[in-house]
Write a protein that holds these residues in place. Structure first.
Motif, PDB file in Angstrom:
ATOM      1  N   HIS A  62       0.842  -1.189   0.000  1.00 53.73           N
ATOM      2  CA  HIS A  62       0.000   0.000   0.000  1.00 53.73           C
ATOM      3  C   HIS A  62       0.879   1.241   0.000  1.00 53.73           C
ATOM      4  O   HIS A  62       2.105   1.157   0.143  1.00 53.73           O
ATOM      5  CB  HIS A  62      -0.919  -0.009   1.224  1.00 53.73           C
ATOM      6  N   GLU A  63       0.265   2.396  -0.131  1.00 48.53           N
ATOM      7  CA  GLU A  63       1.009   3.653  -0.260  1.00 48.53           C
ATOM      8  C   GLU A  63       1.762   4.023   1.017  1.00 48.53           C
ATOM      9  O   GLU A  63       2.713   4.793   0.975  1.00 48.53           O
ATOM     10  CB  GLU A  63       0.063   4.797  -0.649  1.00 48.53           C
ATOM     11  N   ASP A 186       9.051   6.510  -3.803  1.00 48.49           N
ATOM     12  CA  ASP A 186       7.696   7.007  -3.590  1.00 48.49           C
ATOM     13  C   ASP A 186       6.782   5.806  -3.805  1.00 48.49           C
ATOM     14  O   ASP A 186       6.732   5.241  -4.907  1.00 48.49           O
ATOM     15  CB  ASP A 186       7.395   8.113  -4.598  1.00 48.49           C
ATOM     16  N   MET A 187       6.046   5.411  -2.769  1.00 50.45           N
ATOM     17  CA  MET A 187       5.260   4.193  -2.880  1.00 50.45           C
ATOM     18  C   MET A 187       4.164   4.294  -3.929  1.00 50.45           C
ATOM     19  O   MET A 187       3.750   3.282  -4.489  1.00 50.45           O
ATOM     20  CB  MET A 187       4.671   3.811  -1.526  1.00 50.45           C
ATOM     21  N   ARG A 188       3.702   5.482  -4.232  1.00 50.22           N
ATOM     22  CA  ARG A 188       2.713   5.607  -5.306  1.00 50.22           C
ATOM     23  C   ARG A 188       3.333   5.218  -6.643  1.00 50.22           C
ATOM     24  O   ARG A 188       2.703   4.524  -7.453  1.00 50.22           O
ATOM     25  CB  ARG A 188       2.170   7.029  -5.364  1.00 50.22           C
ATOM     26  N   GLU A 189       4.565   5.642  -6.864  1.00 48.50           N
ATOM     27  CA  GLU A 189       5.272   5.283  -8.092  1.00 48.50           C
ATOM     28  C   GLU A 189       5.570   3.789  -8.123  1.00 48.50           C
ATOM     29  O   GLU A 189       5.435   3.121  -9.158  1.00 48.50           O
ATOM     30  CB  GLU A 189       6.567   6.090  -8.193  1.00 48.50           C
ATOM     31  N   LEU A 191       3.938   1.380  -6.522  1.00 48.24           N
ATOM     32  CA  LEU A 191       2.688   0.641  -6.718  1.00 48.24           C
ATOM     33  C   LEU A 191       2.217   0.710  -8.165  1.00 48.24           C
ATOM     34  O   LEU A 191       1.704  -0.278  -8.700  1.00 48.24           O
ATOM     35  CB  LEU A 191       1.603   1.186  -5.803  1.00 48.24           C
ATOM     36  N   ALA A 192       2.404   1.865  -8.797  1.00 47.10           N
ATOM     37  CA  ALA A 192       2.006   1.999 -10.202  1.00 47.10           C
ATOM     38  C   ALA A 192       2.807   1.049 -11.076  1.00 47.10           C
ATOM     39  O   ALA A 192       2.265   0.441 -12.014  1.00 47.10           O
ATOM     40  CB  ALA A 192       2.197   3.441 -10.656  1.00 47.10           C
ATOM     41  N   GLN A 195       1.471  -2.472 -10.379  1.00 48.89           N
ATOM     42  CA  GLN A 195       0.143  -2.659 -10.950  1.00 48.89           C
ATOM     43  C   GLN A 195       0.193  -2.813 -12.463  1.00 48.89           C
ATOM     44  O   GLN A 195      -0.564  -3.594 -13.045  1.00 48.89           O
ATOM     45  CB  GLN A 195      -0.764  -1.491 -10.566  1.00 48.89           C
TER      46      GLN A 195
END
Length: 220
Positions: A62-63, A186-189, A191-192, A195
């Motif tokens: 997760h983020e 950056d966990m958003r990057e 995770l993207a 995914q």
């Protein structure tokens, strides 16, 4: 690598080595009792490899994922282990960067292949600056797992790269050559990227699927 090495020993939101959980992990690994910095990194490497269970199912993703959560949860796959190793290296004053590449010939069973959607894996590892040079390390597949598969444990090499985990016979991981580096993850990057490559792994629950839920979905 064209990075400021001083910046690569800093704690970050994700590489939170100031957290007591990470600090204690580094200390409990015996890093501060090692005769050299290379010895300290090797002890950290082995503690991450064998002290954090390798698992791709039902683990946090997760983020808000941090190195400290990897310690407290005690289980994860290459991303989790590499985050902790990079954070621990920085705690020791060793410049370290999170990296990824697409690989084939990855240690896997049928359930894992179903989860990732094929035989190409987005694989995570570390690059560290040691003995005047950059080298790659992947404290991922623990000794017990390697024993179950009948393969050699990947050992730390303070003088060169050690990321090509043995698998079948004399073969090992094959890197496709699309390496990406994350000096400040950056966990958003992250995770993207996961995914895009493995959409089944990223779920609204913030955890990877269980093997049971994956099997049930396949038969629904």
């Amino acid at each position: 690598m064209n990075f400021d090495r001083l910046a690569l020993v800093k704690s970050t939101e994700v590489l939170d080595y100031g957290n007591p959980a990470v600090s204690s992990f580094v200390e409990d690994a015996g890093c501060y009792r090692a005769p050299s910095i290379a010895g300290a990194v090797e002890r950290l490497h082995d503690a991450v490899r064998d002290g954090i269970d390798y698992n791709v199912f039902n683990v946090p993703l997760h983020e808000g994922l941090r190195a400290s959560e990897v310690v407290t949860y005690g289980s994860g796959f290459c991303l989790h282990k590499s985050l902790l190793f990079v954070a621990g290296c920085r705690k020791l004053g060793v410049p370290a960067v999170l990296c990824s590449d697409i690989v084939t010939n990855h240690v896997a069973d049928r359930a894992m292949l179903k989860l990732v959607g094929g035989d190409e894996f987005l694989h995570w590892y570390a690059q560290i600056y040691l003995n005047g040079r950059w080298c790659k390390a992947a404290p991922v597949f623990n000794a017990l797992l390697c024993s179950l598969y009948g393969i050699e444990v990947l050992r730390f090499n303070p003088h060169g790269d050690a990321v090509r985990q043995q698998y079948r016979g004399n073969t090992s991981l094959v890197f496709m050559g699309g390496e990406r580096r994350y000096p400040n993850p950056d966990m958003r990057e992250v995770l993207a990227a996961i995914q895009k490559m493995h959409p089944r792994m990223v779920t609204p629950s913030g955890r990877t699927p269980t093997s049971q839920s994956l099997s049930a979905a396949a038969h629904a």
